[in-house]
Structures are given as structure tokens and as C-alpha cells.
Scaffold this active site. Structure first.
Site, PDB file in Angstrom:
ATOM      1  N   ARG A  53       0.953  -1.163  -0.272  1.00 60.90           N
ATOM      2  CA  ARG A  53       0.031  -0.126  -0.071  1.00 60.90           C
ATOM      3  C   ARG A  53       0.949   1.096  -0.142  1.00 60.90           C
ATOM      4  NH1 ARG A  53      -4.732  -2.400   1.630  1.00 60.90           N
ATOM      5  NH2 ARG A  53      -6.051  -1.147   0.261  1.00 60.90           N
ATOM      6  N   GLN A 100       0.129   2.591  -5.766  1.00 60.72           N
ATOM      7  CA  GLN A 100      -1.347   3.223  -5.438  1.00 60.72           C
ATOM      8  C   GLN A 100      -2.271   2.969  -6.721  1.00 60.72           C
ATOM      9  OE1 GLN A 100      -1.374   6.878  -3.965  1.00 60.72           O
ATOM     10  NE2 GLN A 100      -2.979   6.579  -2.515  1.00 60.72           N
ATOM     11  N   ASP A 135      -3.547  -0.369  -7.258  1.00 60.89           N
ATOM     12  CA  ASP A 135      -4.003  -1.040  -6.013  1.00 60.89           C
ATOM     13  C   ASP A 135      -5.363  -1.663  -6.234  1.00 60.89           C
ATOM     14  OD1 ASP A 135      -4.734  -1.852  -3.737  1.00 60.89           O
ATOM     15  OD2 ASP A 135      -4.199   0.023  -2.754  1.00 60.89           O
ATOM     16  N   SER A 165      -8.119  -1.490  -3.243  1.00 63.03           N
ATOM     17  CA  SER A 165      -8.572  -0.263  -2.971  1.00 63.03           C
ATOM     18  C   SER A 165      -9.920   0.012  -3.821  1.00 63.03           C
ATOM     19  CB  SER A 165      -7.382   0.896  -2.924  1.00 63.03           C
ATOM     20  OG  SER A 165      -6.705   0.886  -1.791  1.00 63.03           O
ATOM     21  N   TYR A 188      -1.605  -1.264   9.001  1.00 63.47           N
ATOM     22  CA  TYR A 188      -2.955  -2.042   9.083  1.00 63.47           C
ATOM     23  C   TYR A 188      -3.137  -2.201  10.633  1.00 63.47           C
ATOM     24  CZ  TYR A 188      -2.668  -3.662   4.434  1.00 63.47           C
ATOM     25  OH  TYR A 188      -2.887  -3.716   2.946  1.00 63.47           O
TER      26      TYR A 188
HETATM   27  P1  NAD Z   1      -8.455  -3.305   5.632  1.00 62.30           P
HETATM   28  O1  NAD Z   1      -9.651  -3.729   4.580  1.00 62.30           O
HETATM   29  O2  NAD Z   1      -7.426  -4.134   6.132  1.00 62.30           O
HETATM   30  O3  NAD Z   1      -9.380  -3.239   6.864  1.00 62.30           O
HETATM   31  C1  NAD Z   1     -10.451  -2.298   7.052  1.00 62.30           C
HETATM   32  C2  NAD Z   1     -10.359  -1.398   8.421  1.00 62.30           C
HETATM   33  O4  NAD Z   1     -10.703  -2.306   9.525  1.00 62.30           O
HETATM   34  C3  NAD Z   1      -8.962  -0.753   8.689  1.00 62.30           C
HETATM   35  O5  NAD Z   1      -9.326   0.509   8.880  1.00 62.30           O
HETATM   36  C4  NAD Z   1      -8.613  -1.522  10.119  1.00 62.30           C
HETATM   37  O6  NAD Z   1      -8.037  -0.461  10.880  1.00 62.30           O
HETATM   38  C5  NAD Z   1     -10.055  -1.840  10.513  1.00 62.30           C
HETATM   39  N1  NAD Z   1      -9.964  -2.594  11.798  1.00 62.30           N
HETATM   40  C6  NAD Z   1      -9.590  -3.677  11.963  1.00 62.30           C
HETATM   41  N2  NAD Z   1      -9.685  -4.329  13.339  1.00 62.30           N
HETATM   42  C7  NAD Z   1     -10.703  -3.611  13.842  1.00 62.30           C
HETATM   43  C8  NAD Z   1     -11.096  -3.732  14.893  1.00 62.30           C
HETATM   44  N3  NAD Z   1     -10.966  -4.673  15.949  1.00 62.30           N
HETATM   45  N4  NAD Z   1     -12.128  -2.676  15.153  1.00 62.30           N
HETATM   46  C9  NAD Z   1     -12.237  -1.655  14.320  1.00 62.30           C
HETATM   47  N5  NAD Z   1     -11.954  -1.575  13.401  1.00 62.30           N
HETATM   48  C10 NAD Z   1     -10.699  -2.401  12.894  1.00 62.30           C
HETATM   49  O7  NAD Z   1      -8.323  -2.104   5.477  1.00 62.30           O
HETATM   50  P2  NAD Z   1      -7.471  -1.400   4.074  1.00 62.30           P
HETATM   51  O8  NAD Z   1      -8.675  -0.900   3.561  1.00 62.30           O
HETATM   52  O9  NAD Z   1      -7.135  -2.331   3.424  1.00 62.30           O
HETATM   53  O10 NAD Z   1      -6.720  -0.277   4.672  1.00 62.30           O
HETATM   54  C11 NAD Z   1      -5.539  -0.516   5.512  1.00 62.30           C
HETATM   55  C12 NAD Z   1      -4.839   0.518   5.800  1.00 62.30           C
HETATM   56  O11 NAD Z   1      -4.003   0.914   4.402  1.00 62.30           O
HETATM   57  C13 NAD Z   1      -5.292   1.849   5.947  1.00 62.30           C
HETATM   58  O12 NAD Z   1      -4.377   2.371   7.020  1.00 62.30           O
HETATM   59  C14 NAD Z   1      -5.624   2.469   4.630  1.00 62.30           C
HETATM   60  O13 NAD Z   1      -5.618   4.026   4.768  1.00 62.30           O
HETATM   61  C15 NAD Z   1      -4.015   2.115   4.195  1.00 62.30           C
HETATM   62  N6  NAD Z   1      -4.252   2.267   2.597  1.00 62.30           N
HETATM   63  C16 NAD Z   1      -2.940   2.946   2.004  1.00 62.30           C
HETATM   64  C17 NAD Z   1      -2.924   3.010   0.652  1.00 62.30           C
HETATM   65  C18 NAD Z   1      -1.932   3.535  -0.027  1.00 62.30           C
HETATM   66  O14 NAD Z   1      -1.301   4.573   0.618  1.00 62.30           O
HETATM   67  N7  NAD Z   1      -1.495   3.446  -1.109  1.00 62.30           N
HETATM   68  C19 NAD Z   1      -4.120   2.306  -0.093  1.00 62.30           C
HETATM   69  C20 NAD Z   1      -4.940   1.472   0.529  1.00 62.30           C
HETATM   70  C21 NAD Z   1      -5.010   1.606   1.746  1.00 62.30           C
END
Ligand code: NAD
Length: 382
Positions: free
Chosen positions: A122, A127, A130, A133, A228
Site C-alpha cells: 500500500r 497506488q 491497487d 482499494s 494495518y
Molecule cells: P482493511 O480492509 O485491512 O481493514 C479495514 C479497516 O478495519 C481498517 O481501517 C482497520 O483499521 C479496521 N479494523 C481492523 N480491526 C478492527 C477492529 N477490531 N475494530 C475496528 N476496526 C478495525 O483496510 P484497508 O482498506 O486495506 O486499509 C488498510 C490500511 O492501508 C489503512 O491504513 C489505509 O489507509 C491504508 N491504505 C493505504 C494506501 C496507500 O497509501 N496506497 C492504499 C490503501 C489503503
């Protein structure tokens, strides 16, 4: 180089890996694109749309897969599909090799190079590629539309001669990409929205969308270096439920999308918490495939428990096939552009993206831990 786009084989899958818009750009670069006849119809792209974009349309899957240098797919292939690939071909898809162990063993045994898109880091460089996303964006949006459809009341506030209707109240649990899109969509439909996440960083994103953030600060050390969430221990999970419970009992809709990397999703809503919800309210659980965020979720099914409609669809992005395919296809185009230079696919294992995404190459499953999980010895064979 010949790029093949087979029809997806998963039941109910309506998306297609490459759309005519992307095909037009690839063929302009002198890449040949061949499509399995009708592969795009679920997303409303006809064979003629692809022909006009410069692709040829193939009715024989054997020929399509057997001649291809590169296969662009969404879901993991079946073993029957892998058997049709030629040695040295490259496959790009969402592989999830532990779930598709048999196909992965065969991909290695047949000398196919497999790029698993779920392994993309990520990072800002990755991006544009991805797919997790882009497809989570589609799923998060769709979750709210599905909830609104099942809800026996309006989303927005209405002031009418028949009286004032209060806006729907929506709670989103887990605000990663899907959850954040759910917050944004519910806001656009006029709901009053609250959101919960263990990552404190989510607070600013939620508030910037005009929603209220609950949770976060009391879950210090809940985030990995990669951004994460970590698994909560028993005490922290109880604390999370205690924060969620009072909000949950007052909302009309709860969208859950709390996921953990390679682990069961946390149960944030117990059966007893469902009993405390308003009759007629709706839960859309996006974590169904990972076991569900609600204890009463039945993966892939809709049910009514204690007067609450609990919805679990396993492929919500596919319910928005046109735009989900467009986004996936642009990601795929960027992945192809990343690995393909001068009409040749190149794999430089000094590069992080290559190291993480290439799962099988030259007859081997590359990662030792995955080889062990698949019970393979070096050399690719059981
Ligand atoms: P994910 O699908 O892995 O998880 C979804 C959400 O569930 C996350 O926000 C996580 O913090 C939350 N979660 C996990 N356990 C939990 C709990 N017990 N209670 C409440 N919430 C809980 O997440 P994602 O959409 O794949 O994104 C993961 C991370 O990657 C995030 O920080 C996101 O901002 C980041 N991200 C970065 C990029 C980038 O920079 N290119 C792209 C996509 C995502």
C-alpha cells in the site's frame, strides 16, 4: 505480446479484467488483446465494443489460453484453466494462493509466472495498481446502497406537510478504504454518520467527511508499521464493544468492514448487541468472507435476527460491474505497464513490488512459507 482476457468463472461474477477503454490504449501500444467471447457482457461491454477497441474475439478457451503470453483475470483460475496455459506464460489476478492451493500448485508445476495483485504494497508507487482499494471503494459504496434498499425508512431528513422525517443514523465499523467510502456515501444520501476504528489515524479522515468518530485513541499500539490494524486482545475487544454498544442501539444502519490481514475478522457485534438494536434496522457485514464482524452473520446470506436484517454479500464490487471493471481495468493496465517494457515482461527481484507480487515463477512457488503451506518442496512439485 498476446494478452488474453478470459470470462470469469466464479458464479455470479459480472466484472471483466480489461474494458474496451483500456484495450484501446493497449492495442495502440501494439500489444495484441484477445477476449473470450461474451467475457464483458456482465459489465455491459459487447464483443463488438472490444472489436472496435482493437481486440479480437475468440470462442475457443483452449486457443485463447494456449496462445496467450499474458492472461488478465480477476479471480484465481480453476485447475482446468491452468492446464490450458502454456509454459512460460504470465498470469495476473487476485490469487489468494492459500485459498486456491491446488491451482497455485499447478501454476508452479506448469512454469507459469503468477502476479498476485492482493500482495501489492500500500505505497504511493503502487497506488495506481491497487485493485484492493479500487474494489473496496466499489464495495463500500454498494454496501450503503444495499442497506438503503433494505431499510424501511428514508436516509435524508425530509420536511414535508406530512411532518418532519429525521435522517437515518448510520454507524460504520472499520474505516479502511471500504468503510471510508461507506461513510462518504451515507453522508451524500443525507444520513447522520458515526464511525469506529481502532486506528487513531482514521479520525481525521472520518471527520473530514462530516461524520463523527468514536474510538481510536484508547487503542494505542493497534497499528502495524504498514498502517494495518493489529488483532485486539480479549480485554481490548471488550472495550471496543463497550464503545460501539451505545451507538449501535440508536442507529438504523450499521456497515461493518473491520478486517485483519490474513486473520479472522474481529467480532465487534455480538448476538446480544443485535438484540439491543432497533427493529427494522439493517447490518451490512462486509467481512463475511473472513468470518464476519457480527456474530450472527451468515456468510453470503441475508437473514433477519431479532428484528434486524443482516446482509452478507461476498462480492459486492461485482454488483457494480461497470465501474468496478473500469477501475480494475485501469489498475490492470498500470500493472501491465509496470512489468512490461518494449513488449517484454521483465521480473527484477530486487524490486519490492516484484518480490511481493510474483508468487510462482520458473516452476517454483517462490516464498518458503507459502511452499510449506502448500506442502511443496523446492522444485514446485508436491
Ligand atoms: P482493511 O480492509 O485491512 O481493514 C479495514 C479497516 O478495519 C481498517 O481501517 C482497520 O483499521 C479496521 N479494523 C481492523 N480491526 C478492527 C477492529 N477490531 N475494530 C475496528 N476496526 C478495525 O483496510 P484497508 O482498506 O486495506 O486499509 C488498510 C490500511 O492501508 C489503512 O491504513 C489505509 O489507509 C491504508 N491504505 C493505504 C494506501 C496507500 O497509501 N496506497 C492504499 C490503501 C489503503
Amino acid at each position: 505480446m498476446i494478452i488474453a482476457v478470459p470470462a470469469e468463472t466464479l458464479a455470479g461474477e459480472r466484472r471483466v479484467a480489461l474494458t474496451p477503454e483500456t484495450v484501446r490504449r493497449l492495442t495502440a501500444k501494439k500489444l495484441q488483446v484477445r477476449l473470450q467471447s461474451s467475457a464483458g457482457v456482465g459489465a455491459w461491454f459487447s464483443d463488438d465494443d472490444y472489436r472496435r477497441a482493437g481486440a479480437s474475439v475468440e470462442t475457443s478457451v483452449e486457443r485463447l489460453l494456449g496462445d496467450a503470453d499474458l492472461i488478465a483475470k480477476i479471480g484465481a483460475p480453476t485447475v482446468a484453466e491452468v492446464e490450458r496455459l502454456r509454459r512460460g506464460a504470465t498470469l495476473i489476478c487476485l490469487l489468494y494462493p492459500r485459498t486456491h492451493a491446488e491451482a497455485t500448485r499447478w501454476l508452479a508445476a506448469r512454469g507459469v509466472t503468477t502476479i498476485a495483485l492482493e500482495n501489492l504494497p500500500r505505497t504511493s508507487v503502487a497506488q495506481a495498481m491497487d485493485v484492493l482499494s479500487s474494489q473496496s471503494t466499489a464495495a463500500g459504496y454498494r454496501a450503503v446502497i444495499v442497506a438503503a434498499n433494505a431499510l424501511p425508512k428514508f436516509f435524508p431528513m425530509l420536511m414535508t406537510p406530512a411532518g418532519t422525517i429525521a435522517p437515518a443514523r448510520v454507524l460504520v465499523l472499520g474505516v479502511g478504504v471500504a468503510g471510508l467510502q461507506a461513510v462518504a456515501t451515507a453522508r451524500r444520501l443525507g444520513a447522520a454518520v458515526e464511525a469506529f476504528d481502532v486506528r487513531a489515524a482514521a479520525k481525521e479522515e472520518v471527520e473530514s467527511l462530516g461524520a463523527k468518530f468514536i474510538g481510536g485513541a484508547m487503542f494505542a499500539d493497534s497499528e502495524t508499521a504498514e498502517g494495518y490494524a493489529r488483532e485486539l486482545d480479549h480485554v481490548a475487544l471488550q472495550r471496543a464493544r463497550a464503545v460501539i454498544r451505545p451507538s449501535l442501539s440508536g442507529v438504523d444502519v450499521c456497515i461493518t468492514s473491520a478486517l485483519l490481514l490474513d486473520q479472522r475478522a474481529p467480532i465487534l457485534i455480538t448476538g446480544e448487541m443485535v438484540q439491543g438494536m432497533r427493529p427494522g434496522s439493517v447490518i451490512v457485514d462486509l467481512a463475511g468472507e473472513q468470518g464476519g464482524n457480527c456474530e450472527l452473520t451468515e456468510a453470503g446470506r441475508d437473514s433477519v435476527r431479532h428484528g434486524v436484517t443482516i446482509i452478507s454479500r461476498l462480492n459486492l464490487a461485482s454488483e457494480l460491474p461497470l465501474d468496478a471493471s473500469r477501475m480494475y481495468s485501469r489498475n490492470m493496465e498500470n500493472v501491465i505497464g509496470y512489468f512490461c517494457r518494449d513488449d517484454i515482461l521483465r521480473f527484477d527481484f530486487r524490486d519490492e513490488i516484484t518480490r511481493r507480487c510474483v508468487v510462482t515463477h520458473q516452476g517454483e512457488v517462490l516464498a518458503e512459507d507459502l511452499r510449506q503451506a502448500l506442502e511443496l518442496k523446492a522444485g514446485g512439485r508436491p
